[in-house]
Design a protein around this motif. Structure first.
Motif, PDB file in Angstrom:
ATOM      1  N   SER A  32       0.850  -1.195   0.000  1.00 54.17           N
ATOM      2  CA  SER A  32       0.000   0.000   0.000  1.00 54.17           C
ATOM      3  C   SER A  32       0.886   1.245   0.000  1.00 54.17           C
ATOM      4  O   SER A  32       2.096   1.155   0.109  1.00 54.17           O
ATOM      5  CB  SER A  32      -0.883   0.035   1.254  1.00 54.17           C
ATOM      6  OG  SER A  32      -1.650  -1.127   1.354  1.00 54.17           O
ATOM      7  N   ALA A  33       0.259   2.407  -0.092  1.00 56.38           N
ATOM      8  CA  ALA A  33       0.990   3.672   0.000  1.00 56.38           C
ATOM      9  C   ALA A  33       1.528   3.831   1.423  1.00 56.38           C
ATOM     10  O   ALA A  33       0.948   3.323   2.376  1.00 56.38           O
ATOM     11  CB  ALA A  33       0.104   4.841  -0.371  1.00 56.38           C
ATOM     12  N   THR A  93      -1.866   8.667   1.239  1.00 57.49           N
ATOM     13  CA  THR A  93      -3.135   8.804   0.527  1.00 57.49           C
ATOM     14  C   THR A  93      -3.949   9.973   1.076  1.00 57.49           C
ATOM     15  O   THR A  93      -4.501  10.771   0.310  1.00 57.49           O
ATOM     16  CB  THR A  93      -3.931   7.486   0.623  1.00 57.49           C
ATOM     17  OG1 THR A  93      -3.124   6.436   0.086  1.00 57.49           O
ATOM     18  CG2 THR A  93      -5.220   7.569  -0.181  1.00 57.49           C
ATOM     19  N   LEU A 102      -3.932   9.505  -6.777  1.00 57.66           N
ATOM     20  CA  LEU A 102      -3.737   8.606  -5.633  1.00 57.66           C
ATOM     21  C   LEU A 102      -2.768   7.472  -5.952  1.00 57.66           C
ATOM     22  O   LEU A 102      -2.033   7.013  -5.081  1.00 57.66           O
ATOM     23  CB  LEU A 102      -5.080   8.038  -5.167  1.00 57.66           C
ATOM     24  CG  LEU A 102      -6.056   9.062  -4.581  1.00 57.66           C
ATOM     25  CD1 LEU A 102      -7.328   8.377  -4.125  1.00 57.66           C
ATOM     26  CD2 LEU A 102      -5.433   9.833  -3.423  1.00 57.66           C
ATOM     27  N   THR A 103      -2.753   7.012  -7.214  1.00 62.96           N
ATOM     28  CA  THR A 103      -1.883   5.894  -7.563  1.00 62.96           C
ATOM     29  C   THR A 103      -0.404   6.282  -7.495  1.00 62.96           C
ATOM     30  O   THR A 103       0.460   5.408  -7.570  1.00 62.96           O
ATOM     31  CB  THR A 103      -2.212   5.349  -8.961  1.00 62.96           C
ATOM     32  OG1 THR A 103      -2.280   6.441  -9.885  1.00 62.96           O
ATOM     33  CG2 THR A 103      -3.539   4.614  -8.950  1.00 62.96           C
ATOM     34  N   GLY A 150       0.844   7.205  -4.833  1.00 64.79           N
ATOM     35  CA  GLY A 150       1.214   6.745  -3.497  1.00 64.79           C
ATOM     36  C   GLY A 150       1.904   5.396  -3.490  1.00 64.79           C
ATOM     37  O   GLY A 150       2.993   5.236  -2.923  1.00 64.79           O
ATOM     38  N   GLU A 151       1.310   4.392  -4.137  1.00 66.33           N
ATOM     39  CA  GLU A 151       1.920   3.052  -4.143  1.00 66.33           C
ATOM     40  C   GLU A 151       3.153   3.035  -5.023  1.00 66.33           C
ATOM     41  O   GLU A 151       4.060   2.228  -4.829  1.00 66.33           O
ATOM     42  CB  GLU A 151       0.950   1.988  -4.662  1.00 66.33           C
ATOM     43  CG  GLU A 151      -0.275   1.791  -3.793  1.00 66.33           C
ATOM     44  CD  GLU A 151      -1.353   2.771  -4.148  1.00 66.33           C
ATOM     45  OE1 GLU A 151      -1.488   3.082  -5.340  1.00 66.33           O
ATOM     46  OE2 GLU A 151      -2.041   3.271  -3.229  1.00 66.33           O
ATOM     47  N   THR A 182      -8.748   2.902  -9.431  1.00 66.64           N
ATOM     48  CA  THR A 182      -8.445   2.386  -8.091  1.00 66.64           C
ATOM     49  C   THR A 182      -9.616   1.550  -7.593  1.00 66.64           C
ATOM     50  O   THR A 182     -10.751   1.716  -8.038  1.00 66.64           O
ATOM     51  CB  THR A 182      -8.157   3.521  -7.077  1.00 66.64           C
ATOM     52  OG1 THR A 182      -9.324   4.324  -6.935  1.00 66.64           O
ATOM     53  CG2 THR A 182      -6.988   4.374  -7.528  1.00 66.64           C
TER      54      THR A 182
END
Lengths: 421, 421
Positions: free
Chosen positions: A41-42, A47, A70-71, A73-74, A148
């Motif tokens: 995960s992030a 996030t 948001l993507t 983050g990972e 997501t």
């Protein structure tokens, strides 16, 4: 040699130290001779920080661009994790959801997985590499856009990859030792469950147990994936969530665990004309608000008035919308009034052994009565009994019931079992 | 209707306010009836922060994963910028380097563009959308991996897209009003240049002018892309960097601008035997270190000793490696000693008109002599004269030369021309 999928949440990789600790564990697994796929995960609050930034720019960010944002983050956590693993002498490659073949529909923010084609992940394993995959994210073939999976999406990514790669086990790393018979913060005597069926796990998750997301458990059950929920802070065995086949003999305790949920409110529609179709009319209005209704109870009507009351529970956050919608149709439906109660608690008792054991309900109600706890609503499934009580009695109810069903352990559970390792 | 590519650097989108200001400018351009493609860098210090994070995890991060990590930066800025534009009523879509068809070789950290296939960008424009493209990043077809273009990569992305889409102009937004006849922080009388040839711009950029990266100017020149360097803080016209065709009549000032560079050091190889092949031997050794040699000067040998001195300049950061490499081969080459001098300054005078004007060199040397500034090395191209002086005299040299060639403006230039708009 086994193929193991390991999923690490944001709290396990919150900073450089966390990343190094997780990298060490992954390298140990690889060095033990296993093929390892890692879903990450992030980092920590990344996030939430990205969401804050988006809200500074626009009040309501749009789906496609919010997913693009948001993507990131990972992408950060997986690249750093791959570097950390490599520095320990094991080759690692990171892959985005798109590169790992997580194909979804086009529903931004809550996309569903429609296909998993992890060719690059498989190739990486064949080359002897550890494959790191970004959790939570996917790719829609039609639009070519990034998506997501919504809340708990990284668990779902891990389970879906485990299914597609025919992994031996999908390990879900968290900050507790596994699934407990009750929340150890409320019931100090709670014990770690060594093994639980996915069916029971689903009922517990739906009843407020927060360690696993329902969606990931459903996916694991449908595809026969074995989950191992365990702590990233020690080497203890955690909880195995298994899928016993029909006819397979599994020793089932009558009650596996109890769970409580304080996030719901109760709405009672008072004085509904007791004529056919009224319940349907009410829940059609409610359904249009997209509120997530949980328990529904209808009392028998009082013969003298020809009217009845219908109560239901729903997330507190949905209550206002539903009340507005029902009030707007009050004349049409013909009910007298609405009552709203946000001081309720829901207690659920779950156990596959319940099917073949009479007397569970009686024992539950007796235990609660002896403790002076009043029951306001009751709802049952084949392997679960849920009751609604006052919010301020639900924790005591959980302890009482936990003891009554013989679940109390001899030593107290260690909460957030970190040995600092 | 024109097709305009606009590139915004990290300082223009450092925070939510910056993003909104840039969005407003983009929307104005779109509403004026133009097709707009925007190339954006990572916000403010994002790239440095990600590098710091990587260094906390591993001392020397590896190429593939470092590129995966750093490309998160533009992903954040482009998604936020698309949201901001959309909130102003214009549809926008963001695209990663890969989605925008920036195909590169596999050289992580400093990839070269090998093809640009911006189909999705063209489709977005045809749908009436503003297309936002992540600067700095690309995609290698062979490995399927994400790459980055190295320093100044976003300028290159913008120019490459402008060429592939046959854009009318590629606007490079920065925090100054354009290209100046000299650095206004050093020469307050410096004037903005309205128009400059890409050939002259290349010489200025190579001589220390920092507004544009050499690589982007080279790409623009090779593909006939017109650049417009301007401020994102006001609506002033900036500097046009054009590509006059052979025979086209362009009014060329003798001197277009002067630039200074304090980032280089000088190494002198003392007492090199004056026999054929020695210079080749020395620079073969230097080339193996990958150091970036700039000026090279060889004195005539003293007949009595049969030995000569060879001096060259190079980035200060490369000096130690080169000295180590040369020292290791001292016996083989047969030189006497090495001298290292990191207190030099390089001054360059650039102008296409120099070709047809005698006397430029004489005027330059006279101006410096009159100011008591000593010249240590000289190097010339067709449209440039560079001299090396002491580091602490180079700024004064720049002012003196700027005045001598009649470049001084009547009003002082405004540095960081922000009117706050």
């Amino acid at each position: 040699m086994s193929l193991i999928v390991q999923k690490y949440g944001g709290s396990s990789v919150a900073d450089a130290e966390g990343l190094k600790r997780v990298a060490k564990r992954i390298v140990e697994t690889r060095k033990a001779g296993h093929e390892v796929v890692v879903v990450v995960s992030a980092m920590g609050d990344t996030t939430d920080e990205l969401l804050d930034l988006a809200e500074q720019v626009v009040p309501v960010p749009s789906g496609r661009e919010l997913d693009m944002l948001l993507t990131a983050g990972e992408r950060i956590s997986m690249a750093l994790l791959a570097m950390a693993i490599k520095s320990l002498g094991i080759e690692a490659r990171s892959y985005t959801g798109s590169q790992a073949g997580m194909i979804t529909d086009a529903q931004h923010g809550s996309a569903r997985i429609v296909d998993v084609t992890p060719k690059r992940v498989r190739d990486a394993l064949d080359s002897g590499y550890v494959a790191i995959v970004a959790g939570f994210q996917g790719f829609n073939r039609g639009t070519g856009d990034i998506t997501t999976l919504g809340r708990g999406g990284s668990d779902t990514t891990a389970v879906a990859l485990a299914a597609a790669l025919d992994a031996d086990v999908c390990e879900i790393y968290t900050d507790v030792d596994g699934i407990f018979t009750a929340d150890p913060r409320v019931v100090p005597a709670a014990k770690k469950i060594d093994r639980i069926s996915s069916e029971e796990m689903l009922e517990l998750a739906a009843s407020g147990a927060k360690v696993l997301y329902i969606r990931a458990v459903e996916y694991a059950r449908r595809h026969g994936v074995t989950l191992h929920v365990r702590s990233s802070f020690n080497n203890n065995e955690g909880t195995l969530v298994t899928n016993p086949k029909d006819g397979e003999i599994v020793e089932e305790p009558i009650i596996t665990g109890v769970a409580a949920d304080l996030s719901e409110a109760k709405i009672t529609v008072v004085g509904v004309p007791d004529i056919p179709g009224k319940a349907a009319q009410i829940f059609t209005i409610v359904a249009k608000t997209n509120a997530n209704i949980d328990m529904i109870v209808q009392n028998v009507s009082t013969a003298s008035t020809g009217r009845t009351d219908i109560s239901f529970t729903l997330p507190k956050s949905d209550a206002a919308t539903v009340i507005t919608a029902l009030t707007a149709e009050q004349e049409e439906v013909g009910f007298d009034s609405l009552q709203h109660d946000d001081q309720i608690g829901k207690l659920a008792v779950v156990g596959a052994g319940m099917r073949t054991n009479a007397g569970v309900t009686a024992k539950l109600f007796t235990a609660l009565f002896d403790a002076g706890i009043n029951i306001e609503m009751i709802s049952t499934s084949e392997i679960r009994i849920s009751v609604v009580t006052r919010a301020d009695t639900v924790n005591e109810a959980m302890r009482v019931v936990h003891r009554a069903f013989g679940l109390d352990g001899e030593i107290e559970a260690v909460v957030h079992g970190g040995t600092g390792r």
